[in-house]
Scaffold this active site. Structure first.
Site, PDB file in Angstrom:
ATOM      1  N   CYS B 133     105.426   4.661  51.692  1.00 37.57           N
ATOM      2  CA  CYS B 133     104.197   3.950  52.039  1.00 37.57           C
ATOM      3  C   CYS B 133     104.516   2.589  52.653  1.00 37.57           C
ATOM      4  O   CYS B 133     104.801   1.627  51.935  1.00 37.57           O
ATOM      5  CB  CYS B 133     103.332   3.784  50.786  1.00 37.57           C
ATOM      6  SG  CYS B 133     101.839   2.816  51.061  1.00 37.57           S
ATOM      7  N   CYS B 136     102.213  -0.280  51.626  1.00 38.02           N
ATOM      8  CA  CYS B 136     102.448  -0.829  50.285  1.00 38.02           C
ATOM      9  C   CYS B 136     103.659  -1.763  50.272  1.00 38.02           C
ATOM     10  O   CYS B 136     103.628  -2.812  49.640  1.00 38.02           O
ATOM     11  CB  CYS B 136     102.715   0.298  49.285  1.00 38.02           C
ATOM     12  SG  CYS B 136     101.467   1.569  49.251  1.00 38.02           S
ATOM     13  N   ASP B 137     104.720  -1.349  50.933  1.00 38.56           N
ATOM     14  CA  ASP B 137     106.017  -1.969  50.685  1.00 38.56           C
ATOM     15  C   ASP B 137     106.618  -2.753  51.845  1.00 38.56           C
ATOM     16  O   ASP B 137     107.682  -3.360  51.697  1.00 38.56           O
ATOM     17  CB  ASP B 137     107.014  -0.886  50.240  1.00 38.56           C
ATOM     18  CG  ASP B 137     106.532  -0.139  48.999  1.00 38.56           C
ATOM     19  OD1 ASP B 137     105.798  -0.747  48.209  1.00 38.56           O
ATOM     20  OD2 ASP B 137     106.883   1.035  48.836  1.00 38.56           O
TER      21      ASP B 137
END
Lengths: 105, 406
Positions: B133, B136-137
């Site tokens: 993701c 997200c990261d």
């Protein structure tokens, strides 16, 4: 719930007595936001037995990487200045977090 | 179980939310059950450039929040719980906390999750530099060097997004040089991006690192040669797997676990529909999932009306009922309908006629094995006691059957 960051992490987490549970999260991480209410509920439930902290990684990237966190969400468990357990992005749910808390208190 | 819902939707991605909006707007009692936050995979895609009407782009989380608000504004109920099994025949869903809910219909929109590669180091280093993701990261990889595995739309689109953070992005592609599965517009943009490099004919054999990703072992699939590449992160975009384990045995799935439906989104189980990425379909996008949800909700509504109408007017009727299966498209049907009407009318309130347009309601026709039109089935106390097909339908034959029942 303590908000921890690069300036107070040592004092509030590493030097704190007993079990410290840290929620590494980020404002863009949907899974983190979804998990937050569960974490807050657990913080209330176990607040007298462990210390619960939130760490917004978006402003504390170096600190997170130093704690070997490079993906979200992560729930890390500290005792006596050491990380003793961790639940990574594919593992952390309300149930697994609660089980880990019970294991370490 | 307090009451029966009209529609129970399992999964709150774009397919489920769209179905909830359509269902609630049709005044159906609609319950959507989602185990996490609504929005599904779309909520973890930052740049959303291909949802019609948003030419300047929107974000996945923003669009999904709008979907959820739209559904609840018409009265759909969204509940946070995890469905662990369903009973397709009884239309009951069972949740992890032991609760269960019953519906007249079920719409399955469980979605899919990123496929894992299954190589050494992948599981242990998840959240330690291995990610599925980018939204997200990505932050963690600011000014670092990262590797992306895959070459479809998601891999190429997310690589482009990652270059806003990373120092360099190396895409590992299994195909020959210059060949990507992604859409041409995405390819063009990636080839022009100075931060993106490609390694062709290769895959990742191992992810290395002590507590945090330090490198990958690449294998050239043509020469079988392996090389090591230092990297701080590995993003894996090699497709998805449907989250359908919990419905195995209840509805038909294909060999890869995707739900098989007809064009009305109905599964192999009557009254159980499906929408979104977990369905066998040609394209998996927010717009296609939303379209599936609309079709599924409207088909579910029709199912409820047909089933309730038939049950009330035919199956629960104490008098004998002659059900005329007809369709205005066949001239013979139009010709014979007045004959049937007159013959039944002669019985006054002792018998009843129920006309069923097979074009509109194929389900009931199919259930009773009706293939020719016109066909008249004689029901008494919920069961078929006799039938007349095409030329057999005469006033005398109808009279004979009704007299024998009465």
């Amino acid at each position: 719930m303590f908000e921890v960051h690069k300036d107070n992490f040592d004092q509030e987490v590493l030097q704190a007595p007993g079990l410290v549970v840290v929620d590494f999260w980020g404002p863009k991480c949907e899974k983190c936001l979804a998990l937050m209410p569960d974490f807050e509920r657990l913080a209330e439930q176990y607040g007298d037995k462990a210390k619960f902290c939130k760490l917004d990684t978006s402003g504390n990237r170096r600190l997170a990487i130093a704690q070997k966190v490079m993906g979200l969400p992560v729930i890390a468990f500290y005792k006596g200045g050491e990380k003793i357990a961790e639940l990574g992005p594919s593992e952390c749910t309300a149930l697994t977090i609660e089980a880990k808390i019970q294991e370490h208190i | 179980m307090s009451s029966i819902w009209d529609i129970i939707i399992v999964g709150g991605g774009p397919g489920g939310l769209s179905a909830a909006m359509y269902g609630a707007r049709s005044k159906l009692r609609t319950l959507l059950i989602e185990k996490a936050k609504t929005g599904g995979q779309a909520a973890s895609t930052q740049d959303m450039e291909n949802y019609p009407g948003f030419a300047k782009g929107t974000t996945g989380p923003a669009l999904m929040q709008a979907f959820a608000d739209h559904a609840t504004s018409f009265g759909a109920e969204i509940m946070r719980n995890e469905v662990v099994s369903i009973d397709a025949a009884q239309k009951i869903v069972h949740c992890k906390d032991g609760s269960q809910y019953q519906g007249h219909t079920i719409i399955l929109s469980p979605g899919a999750i990123p496929r894992t590669l299954g190589v050494r180091g992948e599981q242990a280093l998840r959240g330690k530099g291995v990610s599925y993701c980018a939204t997200c990261d990505a932050d963690f990889f600011t000014d670092l060097d990262i590797v992306v595995l895959g070459n479809g739309d998601a891999a190429i689109e997310e690589s482009h997004y990652l270059t806003k953070f990373a120092n360099s992005v190396t895409i590992v592609v299994i195909h020959d040089e210059g060949v990507l599965d992604a859409a041409p517009m995405l390819q063009e943009r990636a080839f022009k991006n100075p931060k993106i490099n490609f390694i062709w004919n290769s895959t990742i054999q191992e992810i290395k690192g002590d507590g945090i990703v330090e490198g990958v072992v690449l294998r050239n699939i043509k020469t079988n040669e392996t090389t090591e590449l230092e990297t701080n992160g590995v993003f894996i975009y090699i497709g998805t797997i449907p989250l359908t384990d919990f419905i195995k045995g209840q509805v038909n799935l294909d060999s890869r676990g995707y739900i098989i439906t007809d064009e009305r989104m109905e599964t192999s189980a009557e009254g159980v529909f499906a929408a979104g990425d977990a369905r066998v379909t040609y394209l998996r996008q927010v717009v296609t999932a939303a379209a599936d949800g609309a079709v599924a909700a409207v088909a579910a509504e029709k199912y409820i009306i047909e089933e309730e109408g038939f049950a009330e007017s035919v199956l629960h009727e104490s008098r004998p009922v002659a059900v005329a299966f007809w369709t205005p498209m066949i001239p013979k049907c139009i010709e014979i309908m007045p004959v049937i009407e007159t013959a039944i009318a002669a019985y006054g309130t002792q018998a009843k006629l129920w006309k069923l347009d097979t074009y509109r309601n194929q389900r009931v026709a199919k259930r009773y094995g009706v293939v020719e039109q016109p066909t008249v089935l004689f029901f008494h106390q919920g069961v078929v006691v006799n039938r007349l097909v095409e030329d057999e339908i005469t006033p005398a034959a109808i009279k004979g059957i009704l007299d024998s029942i009465l």
